[in-house]
Enzyme design. Structure first.
Site, PDB file in Angstrom:
ATOM      1  N   ARG A  59      37.945 -69.061 -24.653  1.00 19.54           N
ATOM      2  CA  ARG A  59      37.276 -70.231 -24.735  1.00 19.54           C
ATOM      3  C   ARG A  59      36.230 -70.551 -23.671  1.00 19.54           C
ATOM      4  O   ARG A  59      35.279 -71.078 -23.994  1.00 19.54           O
ATOM      5  CB  ARG A  59      38.524 -71.384 -24.960  1.00 19.54           C
ATOM      6  CG  ARG A  59      37.965 -72.870 -24.936  1.00 19.54           C
ATOM      7  CD  ARG A  59      38.740 -73.856 -25.711  1.00 19.54           C
ATOM      8  NE  ARG A  59      40.199 -73.759 -24.935  1.00 19.54           N
ATOM      9  CZ  ARG A  59      40.315 -74.235 -23.703  1.00 19.54           C
ATOM     10  NH1 ARG A  59      39.573 -74.727 -22.896  1.00 19.54           N
ATOM     11  NH2 ARG A  59      41.676 -73.951 -23.276  1.00 19.54           N
ATOM     12  N   TYR A 112      20.054 -84.011 -41.659  1.00 21.54           N
ATOM     13  CA  TYR A 112      21.386 -83.260 -42.462  1.00 21.54           C
ATOM     14  C   TYR A 112      22.406 -84.101 -42.528  1.00 21.54           C
ATOM     15  O   TYR A 112      22.782 -84.972 -41.631  1.00 21.54           O
ATOM     16  CB  TYR A 112      21.879 -81.941 -41.433  1.00 21.54           C
ATOM     17  CG  TYR A 112      22.989 -81.189 -41.997  1.00 21.54           C
ATOM     18  CD1 TYR A 112      22.654 -80.500 -43.126  1.00 21.54           C
ATOM     19  CD2 TYR A 112      24.396 -81.313 -41.528  1.00 21.54           C
ATOM     20  CE1 TYR A 112      23.548 -79.679 -43.601  1.00 21.54           C
ATOM     21  CE2 TYR A 112      25.165 -80.593 -42.019  1.00 21.54           C
ATOM     22  CZ  TYR A 112      25.057 -79.746 -43.032  1.00 21.54           C
ATOM     23  OH  TYR A 112      25.988 -79.001 -43.730  1.00 21.54           O
ATOM     24  N   ASP A 184      17.194 -80.490 -33.581  1.00 23.88           N
ATOM     25  CA  ASP A 184      17.729 -79.789 -34.573  1.00 23.88           C
ATOM     26  C   ASP A 184      16.857 -78.635 -35.015  1.00 23.88           C
ATOM     27  O   ASP A 184      15.984 -78.900 -35.941  1.00 23.88           O
ATOM     28  CB  ASP A 184      18.567 -80.327 -35.530  1.00 23.88           C
ATOM     29  CG  ASP A 184      19.578 -79.414 -36.423  1.00 23.88           C
ATOM     30  OD1 ASP A 184      19.025 -78.155 -36.741  1.00 23.88           O
ATOM     31  OD2 ASP A 184      20.574 -79.853 -37.290  1.00 23.88           O
ATOM     32  N   LYS A 209      22.755 -70.466 -40.769  1.00 28.18           N
ATOM     33  CA  LYS A 209      21.560 -70.623 -41.751  1.00 28.18           C
ATOM     34  C   LYS A 209      20.724 -69.188 -41.302  1.00 28.18           C
ATOM     35  O   LYS A 209      21.193 -68.090 -41.016  1.00 28.18           O
ATOM     36  CB  LYS A 209      20.874 -71.797 -41.594  1.00 28.18           C
ATOM     37  CG  LYS A 209      21.743 -72.958 -41.681  1.00 28.18           C
ATOM     38  CD  LYS A 209      22.365 -73.104 -43.225  1.00 28.18           C
ATOM     39  CE  LYS A 209      23.548 -74.266 -43.269  1.00 28.18           C
ATOM     40  NZ  LYS A 209      22.990 -75.495 -42.750  1.00 28.18           N
TER      41      LYS A 209
HETATM   42  C1  PLP Z   1      23.765 -76.552 -42.031  1.00 22.35           C
HETATM   43  C2  PLP Z   1      22.843 -77.399 -41.015  1.00 22.35           C
HETATM   44  C3  PLP Z   1      23.733 -78.269 -40.136  1.00 22.35           C
HETATM   45  C4  PLP Z   1      25.413 -78.033 -39.958  1.00 22.35           C
HETATM   46  O1  PLP Z   1      25.679 -76.637 -39.945  1.00 22.35           O
HETATM   47  P1  PLP Z   1      27.140 -76.171 -40.324  1.00 22.35           P
HETATM   48  O2  PLP Z   1      27.061 -74.729 -39.667  1.00 22.35           O
HETATM   49  O3  PLP Z   1      27.173 -76.105 -41.666  1.00 22.35           O
HETATM   50  O4  PLP Z   1      28.223 -76.889 -39.545  1.00 22.35           O
HETATM   51  C5  PLP Z   1      23.225 -78.760 -39.088  1.00 22.35           C
HETATM   52  N1  PLP Z   1      21.931 -79.117 -39.156  1.00 22.35           N
HETATM   53  C6  PLP Z   1      21.105 -78.500 -40.190  1.00 22.35           C
HETATM   54  C7  PLP Z   1      19.520 -78.797 -40.063  1.00 22.35           C
HETATM   55  C8  PLP Z   1      21.711 -77.635 -41.243  1.00 22.35           C
HETATM   56  O5  PLP Z   1      21.021 -77.243 -42.065  1.00 22.35           O
END
Ligand code: PLP
Length: 394
Positions: A59, A112, A184, A209
């Site tokens: 961790r 999101y 983000d 992603k």
């Molecule tokens: C999918 C996504 C998230 C969340 O990510 P997870 O891996 O599903 O928890 C956050 N921000 C954006 C822009 C996303 O497309």
């Protein structure tokens, strides 16, 4: 590799994740262990005191996890990254490392979906307040700043309307008011956009992603600009405990090797798909930063190296037409998520943004007939042919 930070993104993708051991390994192995033994009592004490570099417990740190943390930090041009179990865990860590009770947050309204609940409900329970603002409107952001504003969180392009926020302009507002800017960067990946160059304090990724890119891992990352905020993040991550594991880190590091190839190809294909949709009589409007008709086309061009693989479009005929299209496709996969090698298509109002209150959703421009497509690496002619036959069914 020496001077890896000076190399191009193409080269960094291939070489940035190696944590060498003494075997001559070319790939960082999977150190599938929860704990690491100490040579003796003094060694253990010196690791805990931070006097010596080494591993204690997974961790806190693990070479395979470090390999992906190092890679994303290099690609983003940040000091260091902290790997997380999901993108949402990364957002929780980023916000939790900045916010205190009584603080106010300004967040992109085009964001999101689950981020709305995280800030409003979960952080709200600890006395944090939040304003959802159209952050593509600089004046609206300025007007929303309060003395308690400690964080501005943006997504650009925003999910799913593709509204683009001027990162440099918002970072100036944040810093002039003693607030931090978190970005983000999931939609663009560091190949197309690097928010630190425009003043961001923390950069967040859902590595689920584009970064992993193969639809087989859920993971996230927070990258810190400087050593001090990196140390702080690592301490917070040890406390929250939402860390990524070695096996998923290995898969993501493997995905990153082709990140540049994939994203550039997908972005090129998406331009063609967007032009096709834009010229189709059954499509009302297309929201894509690569089209001149996009309201912030010029701002996107200034801060990103390409329009990316995500396109949102509105069908004439609203919700019924959207359903018909999705049920008529053969190649495009009807699924949420994005950024993988396969073309995915979904319906935000009914799926990813269903958890948003209807009025917030409407205010954010997420209409009932909006469709979002993440263009994959299949032959672009075949992607367009599939959409064409689907649109003809409407
Ligand atoms: C999918 C996504 C998230 C969340 O990510 P997870 O891996 O599903 O928890 C956050 N921000 C954006 C822009 C996303 O497309």
């Amino acid at each position: 590799m020496k001077d890896i930070r000076e190399k191009t993104k193409d080269t960094q993708c291939v070489h940035s994740s190696l944590i060498a051991d003494d075997t001559g390994t070319v790939i960082t192995p999977i150190y599938q262990t929860s704990t690491f033994s100490f040579r003796n009592a003094d060694h253990g004490a010196s690791l805990f005191a931070g006097k010596e570099k080494g591993y204690i417990y997974t961790r806190i740190g693990n070479p395979t996890i470090e390999s992906v943390e190092q890679s994303v930090a290099i690609l983003e041009g940040g000091y260091g990254g902290v790997g997380c179990g999901s993108g949402m865990a990364a957002l929780h860590l980023a916000f939790g490392s900045i916010l205190h009770s009584g603080d106010h947050v300004i967040c992109s309204e085009s964001v999101y979906g689950p981020v709305v609940g995280l800030l409003k409900e979960q952080f709200g329970n600890f006395g944090v307040t939040v304003s959802f603002v159209d952050t593509s409107d600089i004046k609206a952001v300025e007007d929303s700043v309060k003395p308690q504003t400690k964080l501005i969180h943006i997504e650009t392009p925003g999910n799913p309307t593709m509204a683009v926020t001027d990162i440099a302009a918002i970072s100036k507002i944040a810093h002039a008011n003693g607030a931090k800017l978190t970005v983000d960067n999931t939609f663009m990946s560091p190949i197309l956009q690097r928010p630190f160059e425009f003043g961001a304090d923390l950069v967040i990724h859902s590595m689920t992603k584009f970064i992993n890119g193969h639809a087989d891992v859920v993971a996230g990352m927070v990258v810190a600009k400087d050593e001090e905020s990196f140390r702080h993040l690592r301490r917070m991550s040890n406390a929250f405990g939402g860390t990524i594991d070695p096996f998923n880190s290995f898969l993501v590091a493997r995905g990153i090797k082709t990140l540049s190839l994939r994203v550039k190809h997908q972005s090129k294909s998406a331009v063609k798909v967007a032009e096709f949709l834009d010229s189709h009589p059954k499509v009302e409007r297309v929201m894509y930063p690569g089209l001149k008709s996009h309201p912030q086309h010029d701002i996107h061009k200034k801060q990103a190296e390409g329009p990316g693989a995500l396109i949102s479009f509105e069908l004439k005929g609203g919700i019924a037409a959207g359903k018909l299209l999705m049920d008529s496709l053969h190649l495009c996969v009807l699924a949420v998520s994005l950024g993988g090698v396969e073309t995915l298509i979904q319906h935000p109002a009914a799926m990813t943004h269903a958890s948003m209150q209807p009025e917030i959703r409407k205010q954010a421009g997420i209409t009932d007939g909006l469709v979002r497509i993440s263009v994959g690496i299949e032959d672009v002619g075949e992607i367009i042919a599939d959409l064409k036959q689907g649109l003809e069914k409407i």
